[in-house]
Motif scaffolding. Sequence first.
Motif, PDB file in Angstrom:
ATOM      1  N   ALA A  72      29.264  46.347  49.279  1.00 52.10           N
ATOM      2  CA  ALA A  72      28.965  46.108  50.783  1.00 52.10           C
ATOM      3  C   ALA A  72      29.360  44.711  51.146  1.00 52.10           C
ATOM      4  CB  ALA A  72      27.416  46.698  51.079  1.00 52.10           C
ATOM      5  N   ALA A  73      28.989  43.731  50.460  1.00 54.62           N
ATOM      6  CA  ALA A  73      29.171  42.427  50.948  1.00 54.62           C
ATOM      7  C   ALA A  73      30.726  42.125  51.199  1.00 54.62           C
ATOM      8  CB  ALA A  73      28.570  41.732  50.291  1.00 54.62           C
ATOM      9  N   ASP A  74      31.532  42.803  50.248  1.00 51.08           N
ATOM     10  CA  ASP A  74      33.035  42.620  50.502  1.00 51.08           C
ATOM     11  C   ASP A  74      33.413  43.199  51.567  1.00 51.08           C
ATOM     12  OD1 ASP A  74      35.710  42.222  49.951  1.00 51.08           O
ATOM     13  OD2 ASP A  74      35.848  43.949  48.729  1.00 51.08           O
ATOM     14  N   VAL A  88      41.182  37.618  43.920  1.00 48.35           N
ATOM     15  CA  VAL A  88      41.044  38.942  43.253  1.00 48.35           C
ATOM     16  C   VAL A  88      42.096  39.033  42.352  1.00 48.35           C
ATOM     17  CG1 VAL A  88      41.339  41.309  43.747  1.00 48.35           C
ATOM     18  CG2 VAL A  88      39.513  39.953  45.007  1.00 48.35           C
ATOM     19  N   ASP A  89      43.478  38.714  42.511  1.00 50.38           N
ATOM     20  CA  ASP A  89      44.484  38.816  41.666  1.00 50.38           C
ATOM     21  C   ASP A  89      44.396  38.094  40.412  1.00 50.38           C
ATOM     22  OD1 ASP A  89      45.578  40.525  43.436  1.00 50.38           O
ATOM     23  OD2 ASP A  89      47.286  39.093  44.030  1.00 50.38           O
ATOM     24  N   ARG A 108      40.116  35.722  54.069  1.00 53.80           N
ATOM     25  CA  ARG A 108      40.950  37.006  53.497  1.00 53.80           C
ATOM     26  C   ARG A 108      42.321  36.586  52.476  1.00 53.80           C
ATOM     27  NH1 ARG A 108      41.303  41.462  55.825  1.00 53.80           N
ATOM     28  NH2 ARG A 108      43.509  41.798  55.576  1.00 53.80           N
ATOM     29  N   MET A 109      42.786  35.401  52.959  1.00 48.72           N
ATOM     30  CA  MET A 109      43.591  34.954  51.895  1.00 48.72           C
ATOM     31  C   MET A 109      43.171  34.484  50.602  1.00 48.72           C
ATOM     32  SD  MET A 109      46.945  34.418  52.081  1.00 48.72           S
ATOM     33  CE  MET A 109      48.088  33.915  50.641  1.00 48.72           C
ATOM     34  N   VAL A 131      35.513  33.448  48.390  1.00 45.71           N
ATOM     35  CA  VAL A 131      34.887  33.710  47.029  1.00 45.71           C
ATOM     36  C   VAL A 131      34.027  34.573  46.769  1.00 45.71           C
ATOM     37  CG1 VAL A 131      33.903  32.366  44.986  1.00 45.71           C
ATOM     38  CG2 VAL A 131      35.559  31.210  46.743  1.00 45.71           C
ATOM     39  N   TYR A 132      32.923  34.742  47.761  1.00 45.10           N
ATOM     40  CA  TYR A 132      31.881  35.574  47.627  1.00 45.10           C
ATOM     41  C   TYR A 132      32.390  36.939  47.831  1.00 45.10           C
ATOM     42  CZ  TYR A 132      27.463  37.935  48.750  1.00 45.10           C
ATOM     43  OH  TYR A 132      26.324  38.936  48.669  1.00 45.10           O
ATOM     44  N   ALA A 133      33.482  37.181  48.879  1.00 51.45           N
ATOM     45  CA  ALA A 133      33.899  38.448  48.819  1.00 51.45           C
ATOM     46  C   ALA A 133      34.883  39.060  47.666  1.00 51.45           C
ATOM     47  CB  ALA A 133      34.754  38.737  50.014  1.00 51.45           C
TER      48      ALA A 133
END
Lengths: 517, 315
Positions: free
Chosen positions: B128-130, B206-207, B199-200, B119-121
């Motif tokens: 940078a965090a992502d 994001v989508d 990652r999933m 979620v954070y990413a």
Amino acid sequence: MLNLDRRHFLAVSAGLSSLAMTAFDANAQSPQRGGTLRVSVDQAVTKLNPLLARVDPEFMVAELLYSALTRVKPDMTAEPDLALSWTSSPDLLEWTFVLRKGVTFHDGSSFSAKDVVATFEAILDTKTASPARLTVGPITSIKAKDAFTVVFTLSAPFADLPVTLANNNAKILPAVVAKSGLARLDREAVGTGPFKLVSYEPERKIVVARNENYYDKGRPYLNRIEVMVYPDSTAEGSALISGDTDLMARLPPTEFDRLKKTRGVKVSRAPSGQFCNVNFGCDQKPFNDVRVRQALALTIDRDNMVNFVAEGFGTPGNDTPLNAAYHYHAAQAMKKADIAKAKALLAQAGYPNGLDVTLIASDRPPVRTQLAIALREMAKPAGFRINVETMPHATYLDQVWKKGSFYIGFYNMQPTADAIFSLLYTSNASWNETRWNNPTFDKLIAQARATIDEKKRRTLYADAQKLMNLEVPSLVPVFFDLLSAQRDWVQGYQLHPRGSVYRFDYLSLAANAPKRA
Amino acid sequence: MSPSYFLKRIALIGYTLLVVSVIVFAITQILPADAAVMLLGENATPDALAVVREKLGLDAPVWLQYFHWLTNMLQGDFGISMRTNQSVGPELFAALGRSLLLALLSIVLMLVIAFPLGVYAAVRRGKAADFGVSVVSYIGVSLPEFVTSTLLILLFADWLGWLPATGYVPLTDDLLDGLAHLVLPVLTISAILIAHVSRMVRSELVDVLHADYIRAARLKGLSSWTVLFKHALRNALLPTITIVAMDVGYLLGGVIVVEEIFAIPGIGRLLITAIQNRDLPTIQAGALIMATTYAIANFLADMTYAWLDRRIQYE
């Protein structure tokens, strides 16, 4: 890789083995009694029944819990265990063993000749399917002469019986168990050994505790031994380094250097008769021609083979299954690589343009494949075009072993010269893999079997080794050293060249050992 | 979800298991060598082989062997292991218990770390965090278990000496020692799970965050917190649930390398040894257990879908 000069090392270890018993006695002066030792092994202990044990960790546990009639010393001669002394008839067809008195089994019943008779009857019964049936000696019958004397009758003269009775599987059971209760031994142990079974988890941990009624009043020193199963050798090494375990029974060469560098850990190595070979089907083209076999033998750089296959932890072989670890080894000039001569022999045999052959190697242990690949490369310049085929061990056992004509073998050290010759190389061998069927060789081995005179036997076995070295029924390029590692607080441990002999009754813990419940 | 659908699903699972058992049995028949050959190894003589085959019931015709196995199985009897001569049932369930413990701890650790990380990413996408999360999870995904575990052992056992290197201690023997022995294997497994679940979560989220209804929710004036957790995450979770369900299957039997290195006698190790030794009853029972876990995990995933997205109806 080797910090120790091999020649020097061999000399030292040879000296050690002859001094073995004195060394044990020297240790016996000071050992502390008590404590728990953790020893790690690399395979599960699935067979608790000593008659059915097949792999080293199983032999280790069987030795802790049971006794045999005799034991084999590091110089590969017999010493008393449950049998105190023995004599044979002059024709070596009848052997009389006098048994130890006042011994009790773990269940409290007392040991006598009837237990020995019942145990051997169970071993010889095909229904038991004990590996010892083939290896314990040509026994036709066993009788109790009185309560503490047994007589073995043999089918052929056999001088090695006291040594073959030290067989890893020939552990003495109570008569009542041997006769009708063998199934019990899958989960429990009723032996006369130095330790009693406390708990048994085949894949994880086997715990034994001191047998207070063991016949040797001084030993064992330890209160308790935990045999821990670690299938991954790197993790097993780490467990030793971190102090979780005290002794790593068997070490792959890849772990040797790491553990050697660790403070508080002591590594040991001992040459043994364990070897890898290349079996020829001597009854089939092209290997029925002795010149082809000799030619291939001449392509091998044996010192390099030791470095490549055993990572330096081994000794070169000279195409006989005996090396210095065997009592009747006869040293011969080591064969050297000679490609020109190999080519000439191959041409004489009718292969001036070389020869295509497929060499089969099982994947277990991995040294088989390593040997096959090294041989392929070494033999290439002489005109041997070897195609190496590897396969899973199960497939190999089913389809290639004893049937194939060009494949890699791997054997543990046997207790006697006779055992290895008549297991693999005589015409009536149990596993006559090479089908060499050489009458002269058969005669030498049969004569040696029936000879008790040490000097005469030595000559006969030397002739047999010369013959093998000349005719090459199988290539034996490399013998493996046994490696082990221990914490410095473990005292009295000595690697036995036989591999499957441990003598943990001599182990003790120094004052700096970790205290375990 | 209608009761008849539920029953249909259960019947389907039963049918799948039957098919699996036939296939597994057929495959073991094609494999070279049998349990008798493996038991006797290089001590096999023709008469010894015959004796052992008879003892194990391997001398009967194949269809009869299968029939015997099936009838016993339906009565809840898994049979006797050909390798150890012990009943398969208790051995199998003990191994399954150890694997379940390992799986459960790994999944809990994964959930606690992977979701917030993903979620954070997603929220800090392109920052940078992502990037940092991406790099770390790439490393986690690409390092095989045997590398991760060896590195962890070297660090925590060999050098720091904080944790035991390997071995399994039942929690009932000694709770603290048992947990200490589980730390490294759980870390190894969750490193992989965290990497691909986070990652999933990130990519799905994001989508979703670009979807029209999210924009609508934002325009409506909802707080970004509500938008994220009430509207976006709920929808982004669906594919992740499937991944987690597959992971449960992987954890029960697929972590054989971890079980091997840390000497945990789990179901994966049991099954591999059984296959190597052609131990038919254990192979059959083990394969069934694994098939059942996959089936149940999938079933649960479907039910979770329905719960998360009320539009999904199963008939």
